[in-house]
Write an enzyme that holds these catalytic residues in place. Sequence first.
Site, PDB file in Angstrom:
ATOM      1  N   HIS A   1      -1.330   1.598 -12.262  1.00  0.00           N
ATOM      2  CA  HIS A   1      -0.399   2.437 -12.831  1.00  0.00           C
ATOM      3  C   HIS A   1      -1.159   3.299 -13.888  1.00  0.00           C
ATOM      4  CE1 HIS A   1       3.468   3.860 -14.002  1.00  0.00           C
ATOM      5  NE2 HIS A   1       4.246   2.770 -14.179  1.00  0.00           N
TER       6      HIS A   1
ATOM      7  N   ARG B   1       5.777   6.504  -6.447  1.00  0.00           N
ATOM      8  CA  ARG B   1       5.682   5.278  -6.453  1.00  0.00           C
ATOM      9  C   ARG B   1       6.047   4.407  -5.478  1.00  0.00           C
ATOM     10  NH1 ARG B   1       8.516   1.784 -11.309  1.00  0.00           N
ATOM     11  NH2 ARG B   1       6.613   2.569 -12.430  1.00  0.00           N
TER      12      ARG B   1
HETATM   13  N1   CP Z   1       6.510   1.350 -17.502  1.00  0.00           N
HETATM   14  C1   CP Z   1       7.236   1.649 -16.251  1.00  0.00           C
HETATM   15  O1   CP Z   1       6.746   1.720 -15.197  1.00  0.00           O
HETATM   16  O2   CP Z   1       8.692   1.558 -16.288  1.00  0.00           O
HETATM   17  P1   CP Z   1       9.560   1.757 -15.010  1.00  0.00           P
HETATM   18  O3   CP Z   1       9.481   0.875 -13.709  1.00  0.00           O
HETATM   19  O4   CP Z   1      11.036   1.827 -15.590  1.00  0.00           O
HETATM   20  O5   CP Z   1       9.214   3.222 -14.426  1.00  0.00           O
END
Ligand code: CP
Length: 362
Positions: A129, A101
């Site tokens: 994503h 990420r």
């Molecule tokens: N949905 C999602 O990506 O949540 P986080 O940012 O907590 O990983």
Amino acid sequence: MRHLIDPSDLSLEELNEIIDLACDIIADRQKYAEVCKGKKLATLFYEPSTRTRLSFTAAMMELGGNVLGFSDANSSSVSKGETVADTTRVVNNFADIIAMRHPVEGAPLVSALNSSTPVINAGDGSHAHPTQTLTDLLTIKREIGRFENLTVGFCGDLKFGRTVHSLIKALSKFKNINIVLIAPDELKLPSYVKHEVCDKLGLPYEEVKSLEEVIDKLDVLYMTRVQKERFLDEEEYDRVKDCFVLTADKLKNAKPEMRILHPLPRVNEIAVDVDSDPRAAYFRQVENGKFVRMALMLKLLEWADKPEKHKELLREDVVRGEYRCSNPRCISNTEACTESLFRPSADGNGVRCVYCESRPAK
Ligand code: CP
């Protein structure tokens, strides 16, 4: 080698294969308890996360493998200036698969271009994503039972919401999907998604400014948080932050079988009085994220050994070094050593940045 950088990296058959495998894992978790014994996942999280990082971690643990990595780039040599490419080459020595990420758009693609192991985009800036998309699809499958003949409403921050961009791309692969875009002018869906995904691939959409006028026709209501961290101007964030708040009262006209999804975290766009409604699927959605990431990692590790599953990351018509990206949050503008790469735009109108899909700077 196969990576998952964008939902379009997966064919419809592969998407279905992953969802079917996730359903099989749910049905018999014991069967998969040791299938990744000896394998290691590296979670390289340069940006905060609760669900994605922990579900990747839980997923690899439930497959019998191990996990290493960082959840704060400042605790790694990134803080000394190490590039994404170099970090990837280093981590390749320690792990069989990488989940990354990054707040900078295109960083996971740069990682994949430099990696000898599969790389999974766990969210890059406001761009994409894809593992949240797999989570959303598994949730639709389990809650509604089909991917065809659906009217899906996207509500809130459609501009910066990477989960929205990715889910729309994936839904374009299924039959008879209608999209309703519910957002104020400031948070409208980027034009590249509207024109190069919806128009190009024949995904009908309408744009409205109020949830009340469309809620009765939705099969799925996909709520999103206004992404404060992506705004360059705090006053603009303050103007739009409370643009849509879903309450139990607003659900009175919704279909009894409609489902409310949200990638989470929520701030105040869904009132807590909605949580007890059986249509609220967002906390069930979280667990689906673990199962689908188990399925995805199994598939990518399996495909890594199959030459027929190999797919080039860059198309043959890529243009090198001729343009500069207009997006200040693109990796090609933030890491000096990253080569500028463009491809012809899907609508036949100019070129788009390979990393973030923005237009070139004038
Ligand atoms: N949905 C999602 O990506 O949540 P986080 O940012 O907590 O990983």
